[in-house]
Scaffold this motif. Structure first.
Motif, PDB file in Angstrom:
ATOM      1  N   SER A 163       0.829  -1.200   0.000  1.00  0.00           N
ATOM      2  CA  SER A 163       0.000   0.000   0.000  1.00  0.00           C
ATOM      3  C   SER A 163       0.862   1.247   0.000  1.00  0.00           C
ATOM      4  O   SER A 163       2.055   1.219   0.314  1.00  0.00           O
ATOM      5  N   ASN A 164       0.257   2.359  -0.375  1.00  0.00           N
ATOM      6  CA  ASN A 164       0.932   3.645  -0.281  1.00  0.00           C
ATOM      7  C   ASN A 164       1.007   4.091   1.172  1.00  0.00           C
ATOM      8  O   ASN A 164       0.245   3.620   2.028  1.00  0.00           O
TER       9      ASN A 164
ATOM     10  N   GLY B  66      -6.836   2.266   0.474  1.00  0.00           N
ATOM     11  CA  GLY B  66      -5.690   1.385   0.653  1.00  0.00           C
ATOM     12  C   GLY B  66      -4.398   2.041   1.076  1.00  0.00           C
ATOM     13  O   GLY B  66      -3.337   1.429   0.980  1.00  0.00           O
ATOM     14  N   THR B  67      -4.453   3.275   1.573  1.00  0.00           N
ATOM     15  CA  THR B  67      -3.234   3.997   1.956  1.00  0.00           C
ATOM     16  C   THR B  67      -3.075   4.044   3.466  1.00  0.00           C
ATOM     17  O   THR B  67      -3.999   4.412   4.190  1.00  0.00           O
ATOM     18  N   ASP B  68      -1.884   3.673   3.942  1.00  0.00           N
ATOM     19  CA  ASP B  68      -1.523   3.830   5.345  1.00  0.00           C
ATOM     20  C   ASP B  68      -1.068   5.265   5.578  1.00  0.00           C
ATOM     21  O   ASP B  68      -0.768   5.995   4.622  1.00  0.00           O
TER      22      ASP B  68
ATOM     23  N   ARG C 136      -6.584  -0.327   7.432  1.00  0.00           N
ATOM     24  CA  ARG C 136      -5.254   0.193   7.165  1.00  0.00           C
ATOM     25  C   ARG C 136      -4.560   0.546   8.477  1.00  0.00           C
ATOM     26  O   ARG C 136      -5.157   0.446   9.547  1.00  0.00           O
TER      27      ARG C 136
END
Length: 251
Positions: free
Chosen positions: A2-3, A26-28, A52
């Motif tokens: 993930s980004n 989907g980004t942390d 996340r």
């Protein structure tokens, strides 16, 4: 994989909504907070509920002397919590507002705005460059007030005008690393910013709605979605630009 995004001022308002919108895609994130650790922990928990991961770090964006310590702490966090990954995105969001007529603005108020909205953003971004991936993205948060003029916001809007110039220069200078840099300029949003006036003052809220093409004041979620859009691969050919997310305010 993930980004991973760093969001300054991520414990409340637009920073919070951005962290949650990015988590849903989907980004942390690593979020910073100034003093309210409890609010930051709530955002971390909300991100986790979306599947996340987020970590909260304390940062005073006006204190440039503390940036070296912060970058060191951030590097440790990246190593310990995110497998040594570097940042894919930086959202320079942290800030505060001052509503004072030009003739009554004090030097102390002016200096405070410079430190938070201009000097802090400049030197924090500079400090973070080694931790940002080539091909990464930077968003600098400005304001609709840099385009239209409302009495009492002269000093604040001046800082945001400077940020918009900085964005264009960073886009040029960091282009060799394929780092995209853009400005996001929110209009009037229903948050606790400025004492929550847009959110809590029904007369002001109605006035804003009457001057906005889409017929309402903005919501934090509107800005979170705009952040996610600008940071997405779909905007991979967009850099050095100013995007105003105001619902068409004062057209």
């Amino acid at each position: 994989m993930s980004n991973l995004a760093l969001i300054t001022g991520g414990s409340r308002g637009l920073g919070r909504s951005s962290a949650l919108a990015l988590a849903e895609r989907g980004t942390d994130s690593v979020i910073t907070y100034h003093s309210n650790r409890g609010a930051a922990d709530e955002v971390v928990a909300e991100v986790a509920r979306r599947g996340r991961k987020a970590v909260a770090l304390q940062l005073d964006v006006a204190d440039t002397a503390g940036f070296a310590r912060f970058v060191s702490e951030l590097q440790q966090t990246l190593n310990n919590e995110f497998d040594g990954r570097r940042l894919d995105a930086l959202l320079n969001n942290a800030g505060m507002g001052i509503h004072t007529p030009f003739a009554e603005t004090t030097e102390a108020q002016f200096d405070s705005l410079v430190n938070v909205h201009l000097k802090g953003v400049f030197f924090l971004t500079q400090s973070l460059l080694p931790l940002i991936e080539d091909g990464g993205r930077i968003i600098n948060v400005s304001s609709g007030l840099a385009r239209f003029s409302l009495p009492g916001y002269c000093a604040y809007a001046m800082m945001k005008g400077g940020i918009e110039v900085m964005t264009r220069y960073l886009a040029k200078e960091l282009g060799g690393r394929q780092i995209r840099v853009n400005t996001l300029a929110p209009g009037a949003i229903e948050t606790d910013f400025g004492g929550g006036a847009v959110r809590d003052n029904a007369e002001l809220n109605q006035f804003i709605a009457s001057q906005t093409a889409l017929g309402r004041a903005g919501l934090p979620e509107d800005i979170g979605k705009a952040v996610a859009m600008l940071l997405s691969d779909e905007a991979s050919w967009v850099t050095g630009q100013r995007l105003e997310a105001s619902g068409g305010m004062f057209l």
